[in-house]
Design a protein around this motif. Structure first.
Motif, PDB file in Angstrom:
ATOM      1  N   TRP A   1       0.821  -1.205   0.000  1.00 56.41           N
ATOM      2  CA  TRP A   1       0.000   0.000   0.000  1.00 56.41           C
ATOM      3  C   TRP A   1       0.858   1.259   0.000  1.00 56.41           C
ATOM      4  N   THR A   2       1.939   1.242   0.758  1.00 53.67           N
ATOM      5  CA  THR A   2       2.744   2.443   0.960  1.00 53.67           C
ATOM      6  C   THR A   2       3.221   3.035  -0.357  1.00 53.67           C
TER       7      THR A   2
ATOM      8  N   LEU B   1      -2.106  -2.012   6.194  1.00 51.76           N
ATOM      9  CA  LEU B   1      -1.891  -0.576   6.063  1.00 51.76           C
ATOM     10  C   LEU B   1      -1.020  -0.108   7.213  1.00 51.76           C
TER      11      LEU B   1
ATOM     12  N   ASP C   1       0.295   5.226   5.916  1.00 51.99           N
ATOM     13  CA  ASP C   1      -0.677   4.996   4.843  1.00 51.99           C
ATOM     14  C   ASP C   1      -2.026   5.601   5.216  1.00 51.99           C
TER      15      ASP C   1
END
Length: 113
Positions: free
Chosen positions: A4-5, A39, A43
């Protein structure tokens, strides 16, 4: 495991806030336990900032409240815990700005601006 990052940071840097909001709606809002999404707290900060930039103040406040009240005492190593402390601090400032009667420019509280 999905990264996600890298995706969120890239979208945010490019000013594609609506796409971050869409990811928030499509994935985060549809699960009961967001810890399964992997997450990071940074994030979540990017999601809060994107929600604010797109005019979703209530959703941003709800996510920020969740993160600020998240118990970080079990986060290890300490380096990650320090990051979490920083994110919570930034989010407290954002929540104060949201709750204030003043019109605070987002650029003044956005650590990435």
């Amino acid at each position: 495991m999905f990264d996600w990052t890298q995706l969120l940071e890239s979208l945010y840097r490019c000013g594609r806030y609506s796409e971050v909001v869409e990811l928030y709606r499509k994935y985060v809002l549809r699960v009961r336990d967001i810890s399964g999404l992997s997450l990071s707290l940074p994030d979540a900060l990017i999601m809060v900032l994107s929600l604010l930039r797109e005019g979703y103040q209530n959703a941003a406040k709800e996510l920020a409240d969740f993160i600020v009240n998240y118990n970080i005492s079990d986060i290890n190593p300490y380096e990650k815990r320090l990051v979490a402390i920083g994110v919570q601090s930034v989010l407290r400032n954002i929540l104060e700005a949201i709750d204030s009667s003043h019109d605070v420019p987002l650029s003044s509280i956005d650590p990435f601006a």
